[in-house]
Design a protein around this motif. Structure first.
Motif, PDB file in Angstrom:
ATOM      1  N   THR A  36     -15.446  87.462  69.630  1.00 58.09           N
ATOM      2  CA  THR A  36     -15.059  88.699  70.320  1.00 58.09           C
ATOM      3  C   THR A  36     -15.544  88.687  71.760  1.00 58.09           C
ATOM      4  OG1 THR A  36     -15.162  89.937  68.240  1.00 58.09           O
ATOM      5  CG2 THR A  36     -15.203  91.209  70.278  1.00 58.09           C
ATOM      6  N   SER A  37     -16.788  88.290  71.970  1.00 56.36           N
ATOM      7  CA  SER A  37     -17.339  88.247  73.335  1.00 56.36           C
ATOM      8  C   SER A  37     -16.542  87.294  74.204  1.00 56.36           C
ATOM      9  CB  SER A  37     -18.809  87.813  73.283  1.00 56.36           C
ATOM     10  OG  SER A  37     -19.581  88.714  72.534  1.00 56.36           O
ATOM     11  N   ALA A  38     -16.259  86.092  73.681  1.00 56.98           N
ATOM     12  CA  ALA A  38     -15.507  85.112  74.464  1.00 56.98           C
ATOM     13  C   ALA A  38     -14.094  85.597  74.754  1.00 56.98           C
ATOM     14  CB  ALA A  38     -15.466  83.783  73.718  1.00 56.98           C
ATOM     15  N   ALA A  39     -13.462  86.255  73.767  1.00 60.64           N
ATOM     16  CA  ALA A  39     -12.103  86.752  73.975  1.00 60.64           C
ATOM     17  C   ALA A  39     -12.059  87.836  75.033  1.00 60.64           C
ATOM     18  CB  ALA A  39     -11.541  87.286  72.656  1.00 60.64           C
ATOM     19  N   VAL A  40     -13.015  88.762  75.008  1.00 56.00           N
ATOM     20  CA  VAL A  40     -13.040  89.846  75.993  1.00 56.00           C
ATOM     21  C   VAL A  40     -13.264  89.287  77.396  1.00 56.00           C
ATOM     22  CG1 VAL A  40     -14.361  91.850  76.767  1.00 56.00           C
ATOM     23  CG2 VAL A  40     -13.757  91.619  74.360  1.00 56.00           C
ATOM     24  N   VAL A  41     -14.217  88.367  77.529  1.00 52.43           N
ATOM     25  CA  VAL A  41     -14.497  87.795  78.848  1.00 52.43           C
ATOM     26  C   VAL A  41     -13.293  87.003  79.350  1.00 52.43           C
ATOM     27  CG1 VAL A  41     -15.929  86.127  80.090  1.00 52.43           C
ATOM     28  CG2 VAL A  41     -16.986  87.735  78.503  1.00 52.43           C
ATOM     29  N   THR A  42     -12.682  86.224  78.461  1.00 48.13           N
ATOM     30  CA  THR A  42     -11.519  85.428  78.860  1.00 48.13           C
ATOM     31  C   THR A  42     -10.344  86.314  79.248  1.00 48.13           C
ATOM     32  OG1 THR A  42     -12.206  83.626  77.395  1.00 48.13           O
ATOM     33  CG2 THR A  42      -9.913  83.629  78.120  1.00 48.13           C
ATOM     34  N   ALA A  43     -10.101  87.376  78.489  1.00 47.82           N
ATOM     35  CA  ALA A  43      -9.008  88.299  78.824  1.00 47.82           C
ATOM     36  C   ALA A  43      -9.254  88.961  80.176  1.00 47.82           C
ATOM     37  CB  ALA A  43      -8.857  89.348  77.730  1.00 47.82           C
ATOM     38  N   ALA A  44     -10.487  89.372  80.421  1.00 46.59           N
ATOM     39  CA  ALA A  44     -10.811  89.978  81.709  1.00 46.59           C
ATOM     40  C   ALA A  44     -10.618  88.978  82.839  1.00 46.59           C
ATOM     41  CB  ALA A  44     -12.249  90.498  81.696  1.00 46.59           C
ATOM     42  N   ALA A  45     -11.030  87.727  82.609  1.00 50.07           N
ATOM     43  CA  ALA A  45     -10.901  86.698  83.653  1.00 50.07           C
ATOM     44  C   ALA A  45      -9.436  86.382  83.943  1.00 50.07           C
ATOM     45  CB  ALA A  45     -11.646  85.436  83.219  1.00 50.07           C
ATOM     46  N   THR A  46      -8.618  86.279  82.895  1.00 47.84           N
ATOM     47  CA  THR A  46      -7.206  85.976  83.133  1.00 47.84           C
ATOM     48  C   THR A  46      -6.497  87.149  83.819  1.00 47.84           C
ATOM     49  OG1 THR A  46      -6.715  86.695  80.857  1.00 47.84           O
ATOM     50  CG2 THR A  46      -6.999  84.347  81.231  1.00 47.84           C
ATOM     51  N   THR A  47      -6.858  88.360  83.449  1.00 51.61           N
ATOM     52  CA  THR A  47      -6.261  89.523  84.122  1.00 51.61           C
ATOM     53  C   THR A  47      -6.640  89.555  85.585  1.00 51.61           C
ATOM     54  OG1 THR A  47      -6.338  90.791  82.046  1.00 51.61           O
ATOM     55  CG2 THR A  47      -6.092  92.038  84.090  1.00 51.61           C
ATOM     56  N   TRP A  48      -7.916  89.270  85.876  1.00 47.91           N
ATOM     57  CA  TRP A  48      -8.345  89.242  87.271  1.00 47.91           C
ATOM     58  C   TRP A  48      -7.658  88.110  88.033  1.00 47.91           C
ATOM     59  CZ3 TRP A  48      -9.807  92.261  90.800  1.00 47.91           C
ATOM     60  CH2 TRP A  48     -10.434  91.800  91.968  1.00 47.91           C
ATOM     61  N   SER A  49      -7.410  86.984  87.352  1.00 42.57           N
ATOM     62  CA  SER A  49      -6.679  85.884  87.991  1.00 42.57           C
ATOM     63  C   SER A  49      -5.275  86.322  88.380  1.00 42.57           C
ATOM     64  CB  SER A  49      -6.613  84.674  87.052  1.00 42.57           C
ATOM     65  OG  SER A  49      -7.885  84.099  86.858  1.00 42.57           O
ATOM     66  N   LEU A  50      -4.641  87.113  87.521  1.00 40.14           N
ATOM     67  CA  LEU A  50      -3.312  87.633  87.865  1.00 40.14           C
ATOM     68  C   LEU A  50      -3.380  88.548  89.084  1.00 40.14           C
ATOM     69  CD1 LEU A  50      -1.876  88.475  84.320  1.00 40.14           C
ATOM     70  CD2 LEU A  50      -1.299  86.534  85.779  1.00 40.14           C
ATOM     71  N   VAL A  51      -4.463  89.329  89.170  1.00 35.73           N
ATOM     72  CA  VAL A  51      -4.639  90.189  90.349  1.00 35.73           C
ATOM     73  C   VAL A  51      -4.764  89.330  91.609  1.00 35.73           C
ATOM     74  CG1 VAL A  51      -6.185  91.828  91.474  1.00 35.73           C
ATOM     75  CG2 VAL A  51      -5.686  92.058  89.036  1.00 35.73           C
ATOM     76  N   LEU A  52      -5.539  88.256  91.539  1.00 33.38           N
ATOM     77  CA  LEU A  52      -5.711  87.376  92.700  1.00 33.38           C
ATOM     78  C   LEU A  52      -4.399  86.703  93.079  1.00 33.38           C
ATOM     79  CD1 LEU A  52      -9.113  85.649  91.824  1.00 33.38           C
ATOM     80  CD2 LEU A  52      -8.726  87.542  93.415  1.00 33.38           C
ATOM     81  N   LEU A  53      -3.640  86.256  92.082  1.00 31.15           N
ATOM     82  CA  LEU A  53      -2.361  85.609  92.373  1.00 31.15           C
ATOM     83  C   LEU A  53      -1.361  86.583  92.982  1.00 31.15           C
ATOM     84  CD1 LEU A  53      -2.015  83.462  89.135  1.00 31.15           C
ATOM     85  CD2 LEU A  53      -2.384  82.598  91.451  1.00 31.15           C
ATOM     86  N   THR A  54      -1.475  87.860  92.584  1.00 32.23           N
ATOM     87  CA  THR A  54      -0.567  88.880  93.113  1.00 32.23           C
ATOM     88  C   THR A  54      -0.786  89.120  94.599  1.00 32.23           C
ATOM     89  OG1 THR A  54      -0.504  89.944  90.943  1.00 32.23           O
ATOM     90  CG2 THR A  54       0.219  91.269  92.794  1.00 32.23           C
ATOM     91  N   THR A  55      -1.947  88.745  95.136  1.00 33.06           N
ATOM     92  CA  THR A  55      -2.194  88.946  96.568  1.00 33.06           C
ATOM     93  C   THR A  55      -1.207  88.175  97.436  1.00 33.06           C
ATOM     94  OG1 THR A  55      -3.792  87.107  96.644  1.00 33.06           O
ATOM     95  CG2 THR A  55      -4.655  89.313  96.191  1.00 33.06           C
ATOM     96  N   ALA A  56      -0.539  87.175  96.847  1.00 33.71           N
ATOM     97  CA  ALA A  56       0.453  86.417  97.619  1.00 33.71           C
ATOM     98  C   ALA A  56       1.630  87.283  98.024  1.00 33.71           C
ATOM     99  CB  ALA A  56       0.950  85.224  96.811  1.00 33.71           C
ATOM    100  N   LEU A  57       1.813  88.432  97.368  1.00 34.87           N
ATOM    101  CA  LEU A  57       2.941  89.309  97.695  1.00 34.87           C
ATOM    102  C   LEU A  57       2.647  90.263  98.839  1.00 34.87           C
ATOM    103  CD1 LEU A  57       4.211  90.288  94.150  1.00 34.87           C
ATOM    104  CD2 LEU A  57       5.033  88.469  95.646  1.00 34.87           C
ATOM    105  N   LEU A  58       1.396  90.317  99.286  1.00 38.34           N
ATOM    106  CA  LEU A  58       1.037  91.248 100.360  1.00 38.34           C
ATOM    107  C   LEU A  58       1.409  90.647 101.704  1.00 38.34           C
ATOM    108  CD1 LEU A  58      -2.445  92.347  99.033  1.00 38.34           C
ATOM    109  CD2 LEU A  58      -0.219  93.393  98.647  1.00 38.34           C
TER     110      LEU A  58
END
Length: 297
Positions: A36-58
């Motif tokens: 559970t701990s690894a899944a939560v951390v990984t999900a948060a990290a992948t979501t944040w990665s999507l946020v970082l990748l989205t900066t290319a649209l600015l």
């Protein structure tokens, strides 16, 4: 950022097969917690990665980088625009999936709590007159154990002790929180769906082991589980933690095989995977901040 930002996605691919191995080789209590701990951390990290990748649209990049490029600074885009667009769409899907999972969780809990309405707050066990043999642990303050009259009628007195000990273990160790956390992680990252299923199975195994310890008889625990499963038949499962859900055959076999092993290295390996996802997401963030800083200088 060019490479680090994608690493959490790779970790999300690796976690399910690694988690399957851990689920077989590590004691259920420890395995459920680390997965559970690894899944939560990984999900948060992948979501944040999507946020970082989205900066290319600015613009072509964040405004300060665009201004720096216009001033003649040789700066490159952090990621291609097409990847930024894909990340933006994926991020919107993540938000929608998480909201839907939260609503479903709330609906399930409200429905179960309504079945316990009208009973005093200090009532732990609620017996519902129903022809379908079912038993649930209902998290809350206070937590309740909901058992149908058909389930109680299907079990012998010593088997009823097993059932109540099992459901009480769910409440005592707050298994509902673990399953909810894994469910939200899988909603944020569908690649983690097998991990969510593994956690749901492991908390049932955990409760089985707690019941066997409390009753002091693994054979009786296995017999109670098998009898309850046969009585329940094809009754429709719900989102609650139920005695007869989650691979009953495997749970009975595990009880008859003896106490589970306790192997730290495998558990530590799963936690390390989650830490890797978080570290690379942080490194990608640092790279983006550094890019912005260079543009301002």
């Amino acid at each position: 950022m060019r490479f680090d930002v994608y690493t959490p996605l790779l970790v999300a691919l690796l976690l399910p097969p690694v988690g399957a191995v851990v689920g077989r080789r590590v004691a259920p209590a420890r395995a459920a917690r680390v997965l559970t701990s690894a899944a939560v951390v990984t999900a948060a990290a992948t979501t944040w990665s999507l946020v970082l990748l989205t900066t290319a649209l600015l613009g072509d990049a964040p405004p300060v980088i665009r201004d720096a490029r216009e001033d003649g600074h040789p700066l490159t885009d952090p990621v291609p625009g097409v990847i930024g667009l894909a990340a933006c769409l994926a991020l919107a899907v993540v938000v929608w999936r998480v909201q839907r999972a939260v609503r479903a969780e709330r609906r399930t809990r409200r429905a179960l709590r309504r079945l316990c309405a009208g009973h005093p707050r200090d009532t732990e066990l609620v017996v519902a007159a129903c022809e379908v043999p079912r038993a649930f642990a209902i998290p809350g303050r206070p937590g309740r154990i909901l058992v149908t009259s058909a389930m109680l009628g299907a079990l012998a007195p010593d088997e009823r002790r097993v059932l109540l000990a099992h459901e009480r273990a769910h409440l005592t160790h707050r298994h509902g929180r673990l399953v909810t956390a894994a469910t939200l992680a899988a909603a944020a990252n569908p690649l983690l769906g097998p991990v969510r299923s593994a956690v749901a199975f492991l908390v049932e195994r955990w409760a089985d082991e707690q019941a066997a310890t409390e009753v002091g008889d693994r054979a009786t625990t296995a017999r109670a589980l098998a009898r309850a499963a046969l009585s329940a038949g094809r009754a429709r499962p719900s989102g609650a933690l139920g005695f007869t859900d989650r691979a009953v055959t495997r749970r009975v076999a595990a009880l008859r095989a003896g106490p589970p092993p306790s192997r730290w290295p495998a558990a530590v390996g799963v936690l390390a995977l989650g830490a890797v996802a978080a570290l690379f997401a942080a490194d990608a963030t640092s790279d983006l901040v550094g890019l912005l800083f260079d543009a301002l200088m």
